[in-house]
Each structure stands twice: as C-alpha cells, then as structure tokens.
Design a protein around this motif. Structure first.
Motif, PDB file in Angstrom:
ATOM      1  N   PHE A 142     105.193 -70.791  80.609  1.00 59.73           N
ATOM      2  CA  PHE A 142     104.003 -70.142  80.697  1.00 59.73           C
ATOM      3  C   PHE A 142     104.816 -68.465  80.109  1.00 59.73           C
ATOM      4  N   ALA A 143     106.077 -68.350  80.295  1.00 58.93           N
ATOM      5  CA  ALA A 143     106.402 -67.102  79.776  1.00 58.93           C
ATOM      6  C   ALA A 143     106.885 -67.210  78.293  1.00 58.93           C
ATOM      7  N   THR A 155     102.543 -63.219  83.043  1.00 57.48           N
ATOM      8  CA  THR A 155     102.264 -64.765  82.737  1.00 57.48           C
ATOM      9  C   THR A 155     102.728 -65.747  83.420  1.00 57.48           C
ATOM     10  N   ALA A 156     103.982 -65.756  83.684  1.00 55.24           N
ATOM     11  CA  ALA A 156     104.817 -66.621  84.359  1.00 55.24           C
ATOM     12  C   ALA A 156     104.896 -66.615  85.818  1.00 55.24           C
ATOM     13  N   LEU A 157     104.739 -65.452  86.298  1.00 53.91           N
ATOM     14  CA  LEU A 157     104.819 -65.170  87.796  1.00 53.91           C
ATOM     15  C   LEU A 157     103.623 -64.799  88.524  1.00 53.91           C
ATOM     16  N   ALA A 166      98.023 -72.124  88.408  1.00 54.12           N
ATOM     17  CA  ALA A 166      97.961 -72.364  86.844  1.00 54.12           C
ATOM     18  C   ALA A 166      97.245 -71.405  86.252  1.00 54.12           C
ATOM     19  N   ALA A 167      96.254 -70.692  86.636  1.00 50.90           N
ATOM     20  CA  ALA A 167      95.250 -70.016  85.782  1.00 50.90           C
ATOM     21  C   ALA A 167      95.480 -68.761  86.058  1.00 50.90           C
ATOM     22  N   GLY A 168      96.040 -67.890  87.158  1.00 50.34           N
ATOM     23  CA  GLY A 168      96.134 -66.648  87.343  1.00 50.34           C
ATOM     24  C   GLY A 168      97.039 -66.007  86.707  1.00 50.34           C
ATOM     25  N   GLY A 169      98.222 -66.313  86.269  1.00 49.18           N
ATOM     26  CA  GLY A 169      98.915 -65.759  85.171  1.00 49.18           C
ATOM     27  C   GLY A 169      98.314 -65.354  83.593  1.00 49.18           C
ATOM     28  N   GLY A 170      97.625 -66.495  83.269  1.00 51.74           N
ATOM     29  CA  GLY A 170      96.759 -66.357  82.120  1.00 51.74           C
ATOM     30  C   GLY A 170      95.747 -65.532  82.136  1.00 51.74           C
ATOM     31  N   VAL A 171      95.286 -65.041  83.216  1.00 55.53           N
ATOM     32  CA  VAL A 171      94.159 -64.125  83.320  1.00 55.53           C
ATOM     33  C   VAL A 171      94.769 -62.635  83.466  1.00 55.53           C
ATOM     34  N   LEU A 172      95.863 -62.492  84.197  1.00 56.31           N
ATOM     35  CA  LEU A 172      96.534 -61.297  84.141  1.00 56.31           C
ATOM     36  C   LEU A 172      96.954 -60.855  82.766  1.00 56.31           C
ATOM     37  N   ASN A 208      94.293 -56.478  76.996  1.00 56.75           N
ATOM     38  CA  ASN A 208      92.889 -55.978  76.507  1.00 56.75           C
ATOM     39  C   ASN A 208      91.781 -56.975  76.113  1.00 56.75           C
ATOM     40  N   GLU A 209      92.049 -58.254  76.605  1.00 56.62           N
ATOM     41  CA  GLU A 209      91.024 -59.321  76.186  1.00 56.62           C
ATOM     42  C   GLU A 209      90.256 -59.761  77.553  1.00 56.62           C
ATOM     43  N   VAL A 210      89.126 -60.279  77.419  1.00 57.42           N
ATOM     44  CA  VAL A 210      88.338 -60.636  78.317  1.00 57.42           C
ATOM     45  C   VAL A 210      89.046 -62.152  78.612  1.00 57.42           C
ATOM     46  N   PRO A 211      89.477 -62.334  79.762  1.00 59.31           N
ATOM     47  CA  PRO A 211      90.367 -63.797  80.179  1.00 59.31           C
ATOM     48  C   PRO A 211      89.406 -65.108  79.661  1.00 59.31           C
ATOM     49  N   SER A 212      90.158 -65.803  79.100  1.00 56.37           N
ATOM     50  CA  SER A 212      89.738 -67.144  78.613  1.00 56.37           C
ATOM     51  C   SER A 212      89.000 -67.664  79.647  1.00 56.37           C
ATOM     52  N   LEU A 213      89.400 -67.709  81.115  1.00 58.24           N
ATOM     53  CA  LEU A 213      88.757 -68.224  82.096  1.00 58.24           C
ATOM     54  C   LEU A 213      87.435 -67.915  82.208  1.00 58.24           C
ATOM     55  N   LEU A 214      87.112 -66.908  81.857  1.00 63.39           N
ATOM     56  CA  LEU A 214      85.670 -66.298  81.932  1.00 63.39           C
ATOM     57  C   LEU A 214      84.699 -66.526  80.738  1.00 63.39           C
ATOM     58  N   ARG A 215      85.282 -66.867  79.721  1.00 64.85           N
ATOM     59  CA  ARG A 215      84.530 -66.743  78.181  1.00 64.85           C
ATOM     60  C   ARG A 215      84.085 -68.257  78.165  1.00 64.85           C
ATOM     61  N   TRP A 216      82.471 -68.164  78.106  1.00 65.82           N
ATOM     62  CA  TRP A 216      81.830 -69.313  77.756  1.00 65.82           C
ATOM     63  C   TRP A 216      81.919 -69.854  76.335  1.00 65.82           C
ATOM     64  N   ASP A 217      82.514 -68.859  75.447  1.00 63.64           N
ATOM     65  CA  ASP A 217      82.951 -69.282  73.999  1.00 63.64           C
ATOM     66  C   ASP A 217      84.131 -69.843  73.913  1.00 63.64           C
ATOM     67  N   ARG A 218      84.893 -70.031  74.965  1.00 65.68           N
ATOM     68  CA  ARG A 218      86.170 -70.555  74.724  1.00 65.68           C
ATOM     69  C   ARG A 218      86.411 -71.887  75.245  1.00 65.68           C
ATOM     70  N   ASP A 219      87.306 -72.842  74.860  1.00 69.90           N
ATOM     71  CA  ASP A 219      87.409 -74.020  75.212  1.00 69.90           C
ATOM     72  C   ASP A 219      87.785 -74.367  76.729  1.00 69.90           C
ATOM     73  N   LEU A 220      87.460 -75.403  77.318  1.00 70.69           N
ATOM     74  CA  LEU A 220      87.775 -75.393  78.615  1.00 70.69           C
ATOM     75  C   LEU A 220      89.264 -75.228  78.994  1.00 70.69           C
TER      76      LEU A 220
END
Length: 219
Positions: A22-23, A47-49, A134-140, A146-158
């Motif tokens: 993740f780091a 991202t890692a922690l 699993a997803a929290g670090g990526g959201v942060l 300065n990006e909308v988290p991929s977790l919330l984007r409908w136009d991003r892959d699962l």
C-alpha cells in the motif's frame, strides 16, 4: 477464533507486507502528482496505515499498532525510498499504482477481518472492518491528492466490491472453521484478481434505477 488460526508472527508478517504494498501505491501516486519526497512519504504513510488505524480505534486496540510497532511506521519510509530512486517510467506509473493498490487491498481485507474477529466482533462487523482496513488508506490517499476517492466514483472500476468479497470469504472460512494460512492467502488472491479483472474489463457497480440526474457523465 482467529487467534487460534494465526500466530502473532504470521499476523505481523501479513500486516507488514500489506503496509509495504500500500505504501508503494501511495508513493507512486505522489510521483504521479509531482509531489516532492516529503509528499511521497506522507502519502505512503497515510495509504499504508490509515485503514488499520481506523480499525484499531474501532475495536479498541489502543494505542494502535501504527504507533507501537516501529516496523509499521518505518516500512512506508522504506517504500518511499525505493520509489524515489526506482520508480518506473512516467507512462507506466498508473499501471504500477493499480497493481500495488490491488495487492494491498487483497491483503488488508483479510488481515483486517481476522483482527476484528480476534477482538471479539461478530462476522458481519468483522467484514465491515475488513473492508475499512482495505479501502480506508486509499480513500485518505485520494483526498490528500485532491481527488474524489475511487471508492465513491461511479465512473471508476470496482474497488470496494473486491475487498468486500475477500472479507466475506474470510468470514465464511471462519464460520466453517476452514481458515488457515493457505485459505487466507486464497481469499486475498480472490480480492486481488477480482480488482485486476475489474480494471482490465472496466467492471462498475450499477447506479440508481431510472435515475434522473443533472450531473454530467464525466463528473
């Protein structure tokens, strides 16, 4: 109980591996955004922690492992140094970020679910915290970049779905007393491969049925 299935050494090893991958993804994301070395280190650490820190606070594992184990804190710095000197060519950075992020997603949905169950949570809350780990670090990471988290984007892959599948698989393995090192590794592999397949074939979650939205398709 998960404590009977994973020794402290195995749990620690899986955590460190997940932290490292993740780091790497966080540091590579910083390179993609043209951040300096300090920015790379910050994104790598967060991202890692970040997901594990949230999990530990929820289950009452305080102080969180990120603040009591120097290996947890130093591993992202090692990853930052490797990326600083050895990051791939610019045109390949996006692919590398996705692969490392998928690997971390697979590992952390397993270790997060196992640790939550170890601390006495039921299977459903354990799955929820496995997903958060699993997803929290990526959201942060995305927020700091300065990006909308991929977790919330409908136009991003699962993204969340593969982690949810991996965490649910672990919970089922615990339920039927079938969780061991091999089966846990397979659960992580399932989440990893599912995420890569989603990236390859652009699998996305459906939006509201017959929705009426003024939002532009690219938003």
């Amino acid at each position: 109980m998960a404590t009977d299935l994973f020794t402290h050494t195995v749990q620690h090893t899986l955590d460190v591996v997940g932290i490292f991958v993740f780091a790497i993804s966080g540091a590579l994301a910083a390179v993609r955004r043209n951040y300096d070395v300090f920015g790379m280190a910050v994104l790598a650490e967060v991202t890692a922690l970040g997901g594990g820190l949230f999990r530990d606070l929820v289950i009452g594992a305080v102080p969180p492992a990120a603040f009591t184990d120097f290996g947890y804190f130093s591993t992202p710095l090692v990853a930052t140094a490797l990326v600083f000197f050895l990051h791939p060519e610019v045109e390949r950075i996006n692919v590398a970020v996705n692969v490392f992020d998928a690997a971390g997603l697979g590992l952390f949905c397993v270790t997060g679910t196992v640790k939550a169950h170890t601390y006495g949570l039921g299977l459903t809350p354990s799955v929820a915290l496995g997903l958060a780990t699993a997803a929290g670090g990526g959201v942060l990471r995305d927020l700091l970049a300065n990006e909308v988290p991929s977790l919330l984007r409908w136009d991003r892959d699962l993204y969340a779905v593969p982690a949810l599948v991996g965490a649910t698989t672990v919970a089922l393995l615990i339920r039927f007393d079938a969780l061991d090192g091999v089966s846990a590794g397979l659960a992580a592999l399932v989440a990893f491969v599912l995420r890569l397949l989603a990236l390859r074939f652009h699998w996305r979650a459906p939006r509201a049925w017959h929705r009426r939205s003024a939002a532009a398709e690219g938003e």
